[in-house]
Design a protein around this motif. Structure first.
Motif, PDB file in Angstrom:
ATOM      1  N   ASN A 228       4.662  -6.049   0.145  1.00 24.81           N
ATOM      2  CA  ASN A 228       4.770  -5.124  -0.980  1.00 24.81           C
ATOM      3  C   ASN A 228       6.253  -5.052  -1.343  1.00 24.81           C
TER       4      ASN A 228
ATOM      5  N   SER B 140      -4.477  -6.928   6.484  1.00 15.62           N
ATOM      6  CA  SER B 140      -5.928  -6.917   6.281  1.00 15.62           C
ATOM      7  C   SER B 140      -6.628  -7.765   7.338  1.00 15.62           C
TER       8      SER B 140
ATOM      9  N   GLU C 266     -10.306  -8.937   1.617  1.00 19.61           N
ATOM     10  CA  GLU C 266      -9.309  -7.860   1.521  1.00 19.61           C
ATOM     11  C   GLU C 266      -7.938  -8.436   1.176  1.00 19.61           C
TER      12      GLU C 266
ATOM     13  N   LYS D 146      -7.528  -9.347  -2.495  1.00 18.81           N
ATOM     14  CA  LYS D 146      -7.300  -8.138  -3.293  1.00 18.81           C
ATOM     15  C   LYS D 146      -5.838  -7.685  -3.179  1.00 18.81           C
ATOM     16  N   ASN D 147      -5.296  -7.737  -1.963  1.00 14.80           N
ATOM     17  CA  ASN D 147      -3.911  -7.333  -1.739  1.00 14.80           C
ATOM     18  C   ASN D 147      -2.931  -8.288  -2.430  1.00 14.80           C
TER      19      ASN D 147
ATOM     20  N   ALA E 112      -3.532 -10.005  -5.138  1.00 12.96           N
ATOM     21  CA  ALA E 112      -3.618  -9.711  -6.578  1.00 12.96           C
ATOM     22  C   ALA E 112      -2.847  -8.426  -6.938  1.00 12.96           C
ATOM     23  N   LYS E 113      -2.848  -7.480  -6.008  1.00 11.01           N
ATOM     24  CA  LYS E 113      -2.201  -6.193  -6.251  1.00 11.01           C
ATOM     25  C   LYS E 113      -0.685  -6.242  -6.089  1.00 11.01           C
ATOM     26  N   TYR E 114      -0.216  -6.970  -5.077  1.00 12.62           N
ATOM     27  CA  TYR E 114       1.205  -6.896  -4.729  1.00 12.62           C
ATOM     28  C   TYR E 114       2.040  -8.111  -5.138  1.00 12.62           C
TER      29      TYR E 114
ATOM     30  N   LYS F 135       3.019 -10.381  -8.080  1.00 15.62           N
ATOM     31  CA  LYS F 135       2.961 -10.488  -9.540  1.00 15.62           C
ATOM     32  C   LYS F 135       3.604 -11.799 -10.008  1.00 15.62           C
TER      33      LYS F 135
END
Length: 264
Positions: free
Chosen positions: A240, A249, A254, A257-258, A260-262, A264
């Motif tokens: 992050n 994870s 999981e 998803k992480n 894709a979220k963190y 960019k």
């Protein structure tokens, strides 16, 4: 009292005072000499031996070339942690303990290395019995610690990253640690698929198990994490960037998803 005796005593006392004064001056001079001939050098956690050599050269102690030559040809095995380490140019990888050192001007590469190895030994006192009793391979411990050192941005992540390494090794999964790729190709802001495909025994994307030697000289926090990893079921982690901490994870779903979220 006899005048001759009194004169003799006076001369004797003067001689004693002179000797004491002279000794004091010499002692002060010796202290000042040592202070003015001391070079302080800070070796950060995560440096390779080549980077250590570069730091020493900048300090004016020894040349990087001389230091590298001494490291790669080291033959003194009078350290418990070097007994079973392969006798090649990577023998001292991971054992050149990062710290702030004081060396006398004119110190040789051999003297510097011995001091660093002695400092490693001193800092490993609390772990030595545990490593011996649990029959841990000290080289593997230091390899794992070097991976933790290069991957962890925050102390809170160290034992968790160590647990991921342990869990992947148990499952015979490739470690897939980016730091090993950077060790091969050099420091880069971003790694590409072509970097992950570079053929090397240090490529933990292509090869299962640990790399053949430590990828840096880890600090005691990373070593402690490798000796005592957190007990988790984590298999994946992603950074992050906002917090400089990793998100862990258990499942691949999981993890995706992480990512894709963190990322960019």
């Amino acid at each position: 009292m006899n005048l001759k005796i009194m004169k003799f005593r006076m001369k004797f006392l003067v001689l004693i005072v002179f000797i004491i004064a002279a000794f004091g001056i010499l002692n002060v001079g010796n202290i000042l000499y040592k202070k003015t001939n001391v070079v302080k050098v800070t070796v950060p956690e995560g440096y390779t031996y080549k980077e250590v050599g570069k730091t020493l050269q900048k300090s004016g102690l020894v040349t990087q070339e001389a230091f590298i030559k001494e490291v790669e040809n080291w033959s003194d095995n009078n350290y418990w942690f070097l007994k079973d380490v392969p006798n090649d140019k990577h023998k001292l990888d991971g054992f050149l303990f990062p710290a702030t050192y004081s060396f006398q001007k004119g110190a040789t590469s051999k003297e510097i290395i011995k001091k660093m190895l002695n400092t490693f030994e001193f800092n490993m006192k609390s772990n030595k019995d545990y490593i011996t009793e649990n029959k841990l391979n000290i080289r593997n411990v230091v390899i794992e610690a070097s991976l933790v050192e290069k991957e962890a941005g925050k102390d809170v992540d160290r034992t968790k990253i160590a647990s991921v390494i342990k869990n992947r090794l148990k499952k015979k999964m490739p470690l897939q640690i980016d730091a090993t790729i950077i060790y091969i190709v050099g420091d880069k802001k971003k790694l590409y698929n072509k970097d992950l495909a570079v053929k090397s025994p240090y490529n933990t994307y292509l090869n299962k198990g640990l790399p053949p030697s430590p990828i840096c000289n880890p600090g005691i926090k990373s070593i402690n994490a490798a000796v005592h990893p957190e007990k988790t079921n984590y298999i994946f982690y992603v950074l992050n960037n906002k917090t400089d901490e990793h998100v862990f994870s258990i499942t691949y779903a999981e993890h995706i998803k992480n990512v894709a979220k963190y990322i960019k």
